[in-house]
Design a protein around this motif. Structure first.
Motif, PDB file in Angstrom:
ATOM      1  N   PHE A   1       0.840  -1.190   0.000  1.00  0.00           N
ATOM      2  CA  PHE A   1       0.000   0.000   0.000  1.00  0.00           C
ATOM      3  C   PHE A   1       0.882   1.250   0.000  1.00  0.00           C
ATOM      4  CE2 PHE A   1      -2.851  -2.971   2.569  1.00  0.00           C
ATOM      5  CZ  PHE A   1      -3.602  -3.332   1.459  1.00  0.00           C
ATOM      6  N   LEU A   2       0.606   2.150  -0.938  1.00  0.00           N
ATOM      7  CA  LEU A   2       1.406   3.372  -1.076  1.00  0.00           C
ATOM      8  C   LEU A   2       0.711   4.605  -0.506  1.00  0.00           C
ATOM      9  CD1 LEU A   2       2.762   2.940  -4.725  1.00  0.00           C
ATOM     10  CD2 LEU A   2       3.828   2.235  -2.566  1.00  0.00           C
ATOM     11  N   GLY A   3      -0.436   4.407   0.113  1.00  0.00           N
ATOM     12  CA  GLY A   3      -1.209   5.525   0.637  1.00  0.00           C
ATOM     13  C   GLY A   3      -2.638   5.445   0.144  1.00  0.00           C
ATOM     14  N   LEU A   4      -3.535   6.119   0.841  1.00  0.00           N
ATOM     15  CA  LEU A   4      -4.949   6.082   0.493  1.00  0.00           C
ATOM     16  C   LEU A   4      -5.269   7.026  -0.657  1.00  0.00           C
ATOM     17  CD1 LEU A   4      -6.498   6.098   4.074  1.00  0.00           C
ATOM     18  CD2 LEU A   4      -6.549   4.184   2.467  1.00  0.00           C
TER      19      LEU A   4
ATOM     20  N   ARG B   1      -4.367  15.622  10.580  1.00  0.00           N
ATOM     21  CA  ARG B   1      -4.250  14.392  11.373  1.00  0.00           C
ATOM     22  C   ARG B   1      -3.841  13.196  10.531  1.00  0.00           C
ATOM     23  NH1 ARG B   1      -8.829  11.812  15.489  1.00  0.00           N
ATOM     24  NH2 ARG B   1      -7.563  10.030  16.174  1.00  0.00           N
ATOM     25  N   TYR B   2      -4.351  13.131   9.295  1.00  0.00           N
ATOM     26  CA  TYR B   2      -4.161  11.922   8.492  1.00  0.00           C
ATOM     27  C   TYR B   2      -3.460  12.170   7.162  1.00  0.00           C
ATOM     28  CZ  TYR B   2      -7.699  10.036  11.691  1.00  0.00           C
ATOM     29  OH  TYR B   2      -8.394   9.640  12.809  1.00  0.00           O
ATOM     30  N   GLY B   3      -2.981  13.377   6.943  1.00  0.00           N
ATOM     31  CA  GLY B   3      -2.370  13.701   5.657  1.00  0.00           C
ATOM     32  C   GLY B   3      -1.241  12.768   5.268  1.00  0.00           C
ATOM     33  N   HIS B   4      -0.504  12.259   6.242  1.00  0.00           N
ATOM     34  CA  HIS B   4       0.623  11.363   5.949  1.00  0.00           C
ATOM     35  C   HIS B   4       0.165  10.008   5.435  1.00  0.00           C
ATOM     36  CE1 HIS B   4      -0.691  10.268   9.970  1.00  0.00           C
ATOM     37  NE2 HIS B   4      -0.003   9.142   9.890  1.00  0.00           N
ATOM     38  N   LEU B   5      -1.125   9.696   5.607  1.00  0.00           N
ATOM     39  CA  LEU B   5      -1.660   8.423   5.122  1.00  0.00           C
ATOM     40  C   LEU B   5      -2.299   8.545   3.744  1.00  0.00           C
ATOM     41  CD1 LEU B   5      -3.449   7.144   8.370  1.00  0.00           C
ATOM     42  CD2 LEU B   5      -1.147   6.552   7.558  1.00  0.00           C
ATOM     43  N   ILE B   6      -2.465   9.778   3.256  1.00  0.00           N
ATOM     44  CA  ILE B   6      -3.180  10.028   2.005  1.00  0.00           C
ATOM     45  C   ILE B   6      -2.181  10.287   0.886  1.00  0.00           C
ATOM     46  CG2 ILE B   6      -4.905  11.465   0.849  1.00  0.00           C
ATOM     47  CD1 ILE B   6      -5.888  12.272   3.676  1.00  0.00           C
ATOM     48  N   ALA B   7      -2.302   9.539  -0.196  1.00  0.00           N
ATOM     49  CA  ALA B   7      -1.437   9.744  -1.359  1.00  0.00           C
ATOM     50  C   ALA B   7      -2.126  10.563  -2.442  1.00  0.00           C
ATOM     51  CB  ALA B   7      -0.999   8.399  -1.945  1.00  0.00           C
TER      52      ALA B   7
END
Length: 395
Positions: free
Chosen positions: A125-128, A162-168
């Motif tokens: 997984f490379l990000g959401l 909060r979640y930007g690091h998880l979003i591609a």
């Protein structure tokens, strides 16, 4: 050390016949245009027997497969999707959401953070990819209209913080009130911004590009074409995406969403470097045809899978594809008339460049991650390696 020999190695500009690739510590450490025998090496050894050796496929828009959807919001669902698509050569993907209740999206972020520690045998997984909820209602397609809304800083800024690091990647309609400011915030977080499910015309696309919109989500699906306003013609999102060099396009190359003439037209206009192949696969990918669910089991939409595609029950719209990556490559060769190198590039190097990770994945080169697929002349996948580890082998 792993040595793969007797392979047709697909590089960015040619196919190396009778090639050998050496892998150590998850990286490609050497490539040669010669055969070696098992007696000549130490470590693990694989005779490819003339199979093509390709970079692993990268799917930047996928919702599910194997009977699971990311919106099911369980660790098991994430892993099942990843393990399904690795069988078809996908070594990396962006798990993609649908429009949903805010609480459902928040819960999905937490699940995704957990699943990153458990994914050992499936596509990495490379990000959401957040597909929505900021869409034009008229272009919603199979997206649930109950949850479609305009961008609100009160909603998206806390998500980014909060979640930007998880979003591609984030897909939205750029003509909506507040969508340009939203674009700047998303771009500033280093997230790929795409225009999607949109009624925007050329005059609205131009400022959108300036505010960070760089990709057209599933070109031709869920977007405006040429329209009239007070008798005057205006170019829609489709024409604008084809015209503007600043916009890459992703296409569902299953031969159904885009029949042969469309595939040929897109390839002729955008060329080999600006097209990304995506599955847009829902949970029925890799499963028998019949009834299925688009989205989560709890609040998803019932669909019918037939003729190699998912449809709404009233047949008013397609509802996501059931394609796998190998099918996309075949379709581009058989219908669009591309050569193998070009079709593979659209599924490997092009998405890697768009995501900013082409220094690690997307091509066969010394020093890159050993994400490798071995397939035959019909693009049937026989082996899939991720970071040099065997994750799939056909029977």
């Amino acid at each position: 050390m792993l040595t793969i020999t007797n392979a047709k190695i697909i590089t960015s500009d040619r196919i190396i016949e009778n090639g050998t690739v050496w892998i150590a510590d998850g990286k490609i450490v050497d490539i040669a245009e010669r055969l070696v025998s098992e007696d000549d090496i130490t470590g693990d050894w694989l005779d490819a027997k003339g199979l093509f050796l390709s970079p692993g496929f990268i799917d930047i828009h996928v919702h599910g497969g194997g009977g699971a959807d990311f919106m099911d919001n369980t660790i098991d669902a994430f892993l099942r999707v990843a393990q399904t698509h690795v069988r078809y050569g996908t070594t990396a993907m962006l798990p993609t959401t649908l429009t949903s209740e805010p609480e459902e999206l928040m819960a999905l972020f937490d699940t995704y953070a957990q699943v990153l520690r458990h994914n050992e045998r499936g596509s990495r997984f490379l990000g959401l990819h957040l597909e929505g909820p900021y869409f034009a209602m008229n272009q919603r397609g199979a997206q649930d209209p109950r949850f479609i809304r305009n961008p609100s800083p009160e909603e998206y800024i806390p998500i980014l913080e909060r979640y930007g690091h998880l979003i591609a990647r984030w897909s939205a309609a750029p003509e909506l009130p507040g969508a340009l400011d939203f674009g700047l915030k998303v771009r500033d977080h280093g997230i790929l911004l795409a225009l999607a499910h949109t009624d925007a015309i050329y005059e609205e696309i131009l400022p959108a590009v300036e505010h960070g919109y760089r990709l057209a989500t599933h070109l031709y699906s869920g977007m405006s074409g040429m329209t009239r306003r007070n008798a005057y013609r205006y170019a829609g999102t489709i024409e604008s995406s084809l015209l503007l060099d600043a916009i890459d396009v992703e296409i569902i190359a299953d031969g159904v969403h885009l029949p042969e003439p469309f595939l040929k037209l897109i390839h002729k206009i955008k060329g080999k470097d600006k097209i990304i192949l995506i599955t847009d696969a829902m949970r029925a990918a890799g499963m028998p045809e019949g009834k299925s669910i688009l989205g989560s089991l709890k609040s998803g939409v019932e669909v019918i899978v037939e003729d190699g595609v998912a449809k709404l029950p009233d047949y008013s719209s397609f509802a996501g594809s059931v394609a796998t990556a190998d099918r996309l490559i075949r379709t581009m060769i058989d219908l669009a008339g591309t050569d193998l190198i070009t079709a593979v590039q659209m599924m490997t190097l092009n998405p890697a460049k768009l995501l900013g990770c082409a220094d690690r994945i997307g091509s066969i080169a010394i020093g890159k991650d050993a994400d490798i697929v071995l397939f035959d002349d019909n693009i049937n996948v026989h082996f899939t390696f991720i970071s040099g580890e065997l994750c799939y082998q056909s029977n």
